[in-house]
Motif scaffolding. Structure first.
Motif, PDB file in Angstrom:
ATOM      1  N   LEU A 194       4.373   4.263   1.611  1.00 26.94           N
ATOM      2  CA  LEU A 194       4.193   5.582   1.007  1.00 26.94           C
ATOM      3  C   LEU A 194       4.937   5.686  -0.316  1.00 26.94           C
ATOM      4  O   LEU A 194       4.450   6.305  -1.271  1.00 26.94           O
ATOM      5  CB  LEU A 194       4.679   6.668   1.969  1.00 26.94           C
ATOM      6  N   ALA A 195       6.123   5.076  -0.407  1.00 25.59           N
ATOM      7  CA  ALA A 195       6.943   5.153  -1.620  1.00 25.59           C
ATOM      8  C   ALA A 195       6.325   4.388  -2.783  1.00 25.59           C
ATOM      9  O   ALA A 195       6.678   4.616  -3.943  1.00 25.59           O
ATOM     10  CB  ALA A 195       8.351   4.622  -1.344  1.00 25.59           C
ATOM     11  N   THR A 196       5.404   3.479  -2.480  1.00 22.59           N
ATOM     12  CA  THR A 196       4.791   2.685  -3.540  1.00 22.59           C
ATOM     13  C   THR A 196       3.319   3.048  -3.770  1.00 22.59           C
ATOM     14  O   THR A 196       2.591   2.319  -4.449  1.00 22.59           O
ATOM     15  CB  THR A 196       4.896   1.176  -3.212  1.00 22.59           C
ATOM     16  N   GLY A 197       2.889   4.175  -3.207  1.00 18.00           N
ATOM     17  CA  GLY A 197       1.571   4.705  -3.532  1.00 18.00           C
ATOM     18  C   GLY A 197       0.429   4.245  -2.663  1.00 18.00           C
ATOM     19  O   GLY A 197      -0.735   4.556  -2.962  1.00 18.00           O
ATOM     20  N   PHE A 198       0.705   3.532  -1.573  1.00 17.57           N
ATOM     21  CA  PHE A 198      -0.368   3.127  -0.670  1.00 17.57           C
ATOM     22  C   PHE A 198      -0.630   4.243   0.340  1.00 17.57           C
ATOM     23  O   PHE A 198       0.260   5.016   0.679  1.00 17.57           O
ATOM     24  CB  PHE A 198       0.006   1.831   0.057  1.00 17.57           C
ATOM     25  N   ALA A 199      -1.868   4.308   0.821  1.00 19.69           N
ATOM     26  CA  ALA A 199      -2.246   5.381   1.732  1.00 19.69           C
ATOM     27  C   ALA A 199      -1.473   5.294   3.043  1.00 19.69           C
ATOM     28  O   ALA A 199      -1.085   6.322   3.616  1.00 19.69           O
ATOM     29  CB  ALA A 199      -3.748   5.333   2.005  1.00 19.69           C
ATOM     30  N   HIS A 200      -1.235   4.080   3.517  1.00 18.68           N
ATOM     31  CA  HIS A 200      -0.499   3.868   4.760  1.00 18.68           C
ATOM     32  C   HIS A 200      -0.105   2.398   4.846  1.00 18.68           C
ATOM     33  O   HIS A 200      -0.453   1.589   3.967  1.00 18.68           O
ATOM     34  CB  HIS A 200      -1.327   4.288   5.980  1.00 18.68           C
ATOM     35  N   GLN A 201       0.612   2.056   5.915  1.00 22.65           N
ATOM     36  CA  GLN A 201       1.140   0.702   6.060  1.00 22.65           C
ATOM     37  C   GLN A 201       0.026  -0.345   6.111  1.00 22.65           C
ATOM     38  O   GLN A 201       0.138  -1.413   5.498  1.00 22.65           O
ATOM     39  CB  GLN A 201       1.988   0.622   7.333  1.00 22.65           C
ATOM     40  N   SER A 202      -1.054  -0.053   6.813  1.00 23.06           N
ATOM     41  CA  SER A 202      -2.155  -1.012   6.927  1.00 23.06           C
ATOM     42  C   SER A 202      -2.818  -1.255   5.567  1.00 23.06           C
ATOM     43  O   SER A 202      -3.229  -2.375   5.255  1.00 23.06           O
ATOM     44  CB  SER A 202      -3.192  -0.506   7.926  1.00 23.06           C
ATOM     45  N   HIS A 203      -2.920  -0.188   4.762  1.00 29.60           N
ATOM     46  CA  HIS A 203      -3.480  -0.319   3.416  1.00 29.60           C
ATOM     47  C   HIS A 203      -2.636  -1.270   2.581  1.00 29.60           C
ATOM     48  O   HIS A 203      -3.168  -2.161   1.894  1.00 29.60           O
ATOM     49  CB  HIS A 203      -3.555   1.065   2.759  1.00 29.60           C
ATOM     50  N   MET A 204      -1.314  -1.110   2.641  1.00 29.58           N
ATOM     51  CA  MET A 204      -0.435  -1.986   1.884  1.00 29.58           C
ATOM     52  C   MET A 204      -0.533  -3.421   2.391  1.00 29.58           C
ATOM     53  O   MET A 204      -0.581  -4.374   1.605  1.00 29.58           O
ATOM     54  CB  MET A 204       1.016  -1.497   1.973  1.00 29.58           C
ATOM     55  N   ALA A 205      -0.565  -3.590   3.708  1.00 31.80           N
ATOM     56  CA  ALA A 205      -0.612  -4.930   4.290  1.00 31.80           C
ATOM     57  C   ALA A 205      -1.881  -5.669   3.886  1.00 31.80           C
ATOM     58  O   ALA A 205      -1.843  -6.843   3.503  1.00 31.80           O
ATOM     59  CB  ALA A 205      -0.511  -4.836   5.810  1.00 31.80           C
TER      60      ALA A 205
END
Length: 234
Positions: A194-205
């Protein structure tokens, strides 16, 4: 020039270039240096002619790989029992490889980017705006307004100036920022997303897996073992 230095900023000053600066407040800097012969050796191993690689001074670089190497070297310096010299040699080689990659990538971008570009001021304003709002949704219209041009013109000028699209640049910066947080903080992965602008953890992964070939968990494994010592010395 006068600038605000942020945690994680990296300055690169090539050999033979004088550099003088004065800090307005107390700060801690990790200064790394190595002999030019190492760059020559690594360039040769990569099949490149070091004499043709132009290393230019660069200030406030944001590069997650260089930052991770720096933290690993600092952790080894702080350790009660230093690692085998081979370990530091490997880190030094990794740093040399990354610097060569950056130098040659900039040259290829300059050679392959024809047409009008953003002014230095416009590019600086845009990158600063992106850095300050990585945790927010970024819209092309807002970026265009920051540069004072139309959205359509921004897309072509930005690509000519950086060698990548606006979207690719923002995604790369989000990934590098997230990778740095994983390496240097104890924040939960979900909060980092969230702190880096991704919608959620799965999105970032999924984005990290696609771009870096690694998941956040795989990145955290080799890097987070240094955290307790790094936090204690910060």
């Amino acid at each position: 020039m006068r600038r605000l230095q942020k945690h994680g900023d990296i300055d690169f000053v090539p050999a033979g270039v004088d550099g003088v600066w004065e800090d307005d407040a107390d700060c801690r800097i990790l200064r790394l240096g190595f002999h030019a012969s190492l760059l020559e050796q690594v360039a040769g191993e990569l099949g490149k002619d070091s004499a043709k690689i132009e290393f230019l001074p660069r200030l406030q670089i944001r590069d997650a790989r260089i930052e991770a190497i720096g933290w690993a070297i600092k952790a080894d310096l702080d350790a009660d029992t230093p690692s085998d010299p081979l370990y530091v040699d490997l880190l030094a080689n990794a740093l040399a490889v990354r610097l060569i990659e950056i130098a040659t990538a900039r040259r290829h971008q300059a050679e392959g980017s024809d047409g009008p570009r953003l002014s230095a001021r416009q590019l600086s304003m845009l990158t600063e705006f992106i850095e300050a709002n990585l945790d927010q949704k970024l819209f092309l219209a807002d970026l265009a307004a920051t540069a004072g041009i139309s959205s359509t013109r921004l897309k072509s000028l930005f690509r000519n100036s950086t060698g990548s699209s606006v979207h690719q640049y923002v995604i790369r910066r989000r990934i590098e920022y997230a990778r740095g947080l994983i390496a240097t903080t104890a924040m939960p992965i979900s909060e980092i997303a969230l702190a880096t602008g991704f919608a959620h953890q799965s999105h970032m992964a999924s984005t990290m897996r696609r771009v870096l070939g690694q998941t956040p968990g795989e990145i955290a494994g080799p890097l987070r073992k240094f955290r307790p010592k790094l936090q204690g010395s910060a």
